[in-house]
Design an enzyme around this catalytic site. Sequence first.
Site, PDB file in Angstrom:
ATOM      1  N   CYS A  40       0.850  -1.211   0.000  1.00 40.04           N
ATOM      2  CA  CYS A  40       0.000   0.000   0.000  1.00 40.04           C
ATOM      3  C   CYS A  40       0.875   1.248   0.000  1.00 40.04           C
ATOM      4  O   CYS A  40       0.590   2.232  -0.671  1.00 40.04           O
ATOM      5  CB  CYS A  40      -0.896  -0.012   1.231  1.00 40.04           C
ATOM      6  SG  CYS A  40      -0.002  -0.057   2.785  1.00 40.04           S
TER       7      CYS A  40
ATOM      8  N   ASN B 283      -8.051   3.969  -2.000  1.00 38.99           N
ATOM      9  CA  ASN B 283      -7.435   2.766  -1.441  1.00 38.99           C
ATOM     10  C   ASN B 283      -6.797   1.948  -2.562  1.00 38.99           C
ATOM     11  O   ASN B 283      -6.924   2.274  -3.745  1.00 38.99           O
ATOM     12  CB  ASN B 283      -8.506   1.945  -0.700  1.00 38.99           C
ATOM     13  CG  ASN B 283      -7.895   1.072   0.388  1.00 38.99           C
ATOM     14  OD1 ASN B 283      -6.689   0.854   0.431  1.00 38.99           O
ATOM     15  ND2 ASN B 283      -8.733   0.550   1.256  1.00 38.99           N
TER      16      ASN B 283
ATOM     17  N   HIS C  55      -1.656   1.596   7.516  1.00 42.37           N
ATOM     18  CA  HIS C  55      -2.086   1.454   6.118  1.00 42.37           C
ATOM     19  C   HIS C  55      -1.985   2.811   5.432  1.00 42.37           C
ATOM     20  O   HIS C  55      -2.571   3.788   5.896  1.00 42.37           O
ATOM     21  CB  HIS C  55      -3.534   0.940   6.070  1.00 42.37           C
ATOM     22  CG  HIS C  55      -4.029   0.676   4.682  1.00 42.37           C
ATOM     23  ND1 HIS C  55      -3.316  -0.046   3.751  1.00 42.37           N
ATOM     24  CD2 HIS C  55      -5.193   1.024   4.060  1.00 42.37           C
ATOM     25  CE1 HIS C  55      -3.997  -0.124   2.614  1.00 42.37           C
ATOM     26  NE2 HIS C  55      -5.138   0.515   2.769  1.00 42.37           N
TER      27      HIS C  55
END
Lengths: 246, 104
Positions: free
Chosen positions: A26, A201, A164
């Site tokens: 990520c 995302n 994240h």
Amino acid sequence: VPPTCDWRKAKNIISSIKNQEKCRCCWAMAAADNIQALWRIKHQKFVDVSVQELLDCDRCGNGCKGGFVWDAYITVLNYSGLASEQDYPFQGHQKPHRCLAKKYKKVAWIQDFTMLSRNEQAIARYLAVHGPITVTINMKLLKDYQKGVIKATPSSCDPQHVDHSVLLVGFGKEKAGMQTGTVLSHPRKPRRSTPFWILKNSWGDGWGEKGYFRLYRGNNTCGITKYPITALVSLPVKKLPISCPP
Amino acid sequence: DYLLTKDAGPRPLELKEVFKLFQIQFNRSYSNPAEYTRRLAIFAHNLAQAQRLQQEDLGTAEFGETPFSDLTEEEFGQLYGHQRAPERIPNMAKKVESQEWGES
């Protein structure tokens, strides 16, 4: 600070939703999306930059085992830029490959990277003027998230435990009463308008709001202000060729 | 069993139909009946958890079935969480020499 900002509405600035699959990258995808968006805004050129270069050439060499956005920017500085996704495509394999950065022509580069102040107003202003930035949040509430604006408390989403990285692409305000009936009937749901952040995302477009999600803006929900970091691309221009669509 | 009776919001029969739709939608298949039963229990637990998140949320978020509804918290964290960001950013090992702006 404008009342709303959504870089997705600007033509060719935000690329399509990526899917990290089983690769914990990520951080690399968020950094690549940040550089790509800034390059498109500042240079008005459509580039698609390599995530795999950030994985293979990272100084920690962790590849798909996790990393940090600041390491991604250091990689870009060390190798004088990023190759194209076409030349150096994302593989998503578990173990890091030998770094091939020197083999390929660079399509985008950065002069530096910086961390913004931990103030949501200042972050919104920077976002609207300069473009999307990366943030690192606690992802605990995302697993079961479907849509709407997540508003959490430090006890339901610890702002210190950030794990994240995603791309911050805009902000807005959801008018009161826009929620579905079931939600309104709930005593805890807001009656006033809800300010929110829009975040991109890297879990595919089958998750969330077509790959995006929204967090409440104004109470450091899930630690969004802990690491607001962005690349610095080209000369700071006085007037940007375009500004964030409302 | 405990999970199924405790957590299954919809009646077990409905739960299995919902789970069947989940498997079709997200292209899931399981290697054997025991694994299927285990994933069904995890799915029921996650749906119940989503309902709880829905109650607790102070915004307008909606929680429920997602592509990760048959994963435990641990599996999800292992798949998607990067290593925890340190309390403070490690000092940069090397200062980047100032370069002419605009150069590669």
